[in-house]
Design a protein around this motif. Structure first.
Motif, PDB file in Angstrom:
ATOM      1  N   ARG A 145       4.560  -6.421  10.581  1.00  0.00           N
ATOM      2  CA  ARG A 145       3.314  -6.847  11.223  1.00  0.00           C
ATOM      3  C   ARG A 145       2.154  -5.932  10.821  1.00  0.00           C
ATOM      4  NH1 ARG A 145       6.757  -8.160  15.657  1.00  0.00           N
ATOM      5  NH2 ARG A 145       6.457  -6.080  16.555  1.00  0.00           N
ATOM      6  N   GLU A 146       2.428  -4.639  10.709  1.00  0.00           N
ATOM      7  CA  GLU A 146       1.388  -3.699  10.282  1.00  0.00           C
ATOM      8  C   GLU A 146       0.914  -4.032   8.864  1.00  0.00           C
ATOM      9  OE1 GLU A 146       3.277   0.054  10.685  1.00  0.00           O
ATOM     10  OE2 GLU A 146       2.981   0.179  12.863  1.00  0.00           O
ATOM     11  N   HIS A 149      -1.269  -7.140   8.792  1.00  0.00           N
ATOM     12  CA  HIS A 149      -2.664  -6.843   9.133  1.00  0.00           C
ATOM     13  C   HIS A 149      -3.393  -6.245   7.934  1.00  0.00           C
ATOM     14  CE1 HIS A 149      -2.301  -7.984  13.244  1.00  0.00           C
ATOM     15  NE2 HIS A 149      -1.444  -7.032  13.568  1.00  0.00           N
ATOM     16  N   ARG A 150      -2.692  -5.375   7.221  1.00  0.00           N
ATOM     17  CA  ARG A 150      -3.301  -4.766   6.032  1.00  0.00           C
ATOM     18  C   ARG A 150      -3.592  -5.825   4.969  1.00  0.00           C
ATOM     19  NH1 ARG A 150      -0.214  -0.922   1.786  1.00  0.00           N
ATOM     20  NH2 ARG A 150      -1.991  -0.435   0.451  1.00  0.00           N
ATOM     21  N   ASP A 152      -4.099  -8.995   5.507  1.00  0.00           N
ATOM     22  CA  ASP A 152      -5.229  -9.795   5.985  1.00  0.00           C
ATOM     23  C   ASP A 152      -6.553  -9.131   5.643  1.00  0.00           C
ATOM     24  OD1 ASP A 152      -3.732 -11.851   7.021  1.00  0.00           O
ATOM     25  OD2 ASP A 152      -3.715 -11.067   9.081  1.00  0.00           O
ATOM     26  N   ALA A 153      -6.618  -7.819   5.858  1.00  0.00           N
ATOM     27  CA  ALA A 153      -7.855  -7.089   5.567  1.00  0.00           C
ATOM     28  C   ALA A 153      -8.192  -7.143   4.081  1.00  0.00           C
ATOM     29  CB  ALA A 153      -7.725  -5.637   6.034  1.00  0.00           C
TER      30      ALA A 153
END
Length: 201
Positions: A145-146, A149-150, A152-153
């Motif tokens: 999940r971390e 998010h990365r 996605d950024a």
């Protein structure tokens, strides 16, 4: 101006634009920006003195319509345009080259950005596989999940940069051809495939 129009070319090109239809000064400036793919946006101080000279030579006339001054080519002006058709062809070819150079730069930027994104994602996936110790499934999901998010950024940042570059290019009067967008679509498809392959290992 010298990078787009050689000496005397702007005068002739203005005359050719008026040969297409009567125009007011701002319309002529906008047409010049459009025809040069945004590589040349003339000022009023550049265009109006040349229009005044053309009027003085009897090649154009002007009429005031409300708050706008409209310029129209005369028979003498049309005769000059016809007599110098070969020169105009050369000017048009030069402008087309300018637009093609801009399109090539856009395609190159997209390709370079996609290569960089693919390399970063592949390296990150490889490093993750090599360095991650054996952990319980819950820890794997947390790390995933971390990393999601990365990712996605990274994707959102890339999207914002490309979108801004394209919008700026169009806002400056540049041409955005279907070939450029086809190139973008192909590059994104390639990147998507590379991401899927990296995920599957």
């Amino acid at each position: 101006m010298a990078a787009v129009f050689s000496h005397g070319d702007l005068r002739l090109y203005l005359l050719s634009l008026l040969d297409e239809s009567p125009r007011h000064g701002y319309d002529l400036m906008q047409a010049l920006s459009d025809r040069t793919g945004g590589t040349y946006t003339p000022s009023a101080g550049t265009v109006y003195p040349r229009l005044a000279k053309l009027e003085e030579e009897g090649l154009v006339t002007k009429t005031v319509e409300g708050r706008k001054t409209v310029y129209e080519i005369t028979d003498a002006g049309r005769a000059e345009v016809a007599a110098r058709a070969g020169e105009l062809d050369g000017i048009q070819a030069g402008l087309a080259d300018s637009v093609r150079l801009i399109a090539d730069e856009v395609r190159g930027s997209v390709r370079e950005a996609m290569r960089s994104l693919r390399a970063d994602l592949a390296a990150a996936a490889k490093e993750e596989r090599r360095s991650a110790p054996a952990t319980p499934a819950d820890d794997v999901r947390t790390r995933s999940r971390e990393q999601l998010h990365r990712a996605d950024a990274i994707v959102n940042g890339f999207r914002a940069r490309v979108r801004a570059d394209l919008r700026t290019h169009v806002a400056r009067g540049g041409e955005l051809s279907s070939a450029v967008i086809d190139e973008l679509e192909t590059a994104l498809d390639d990147a998507s495939g590379a991401i899927v392959r990296a995920i599957r290992g």
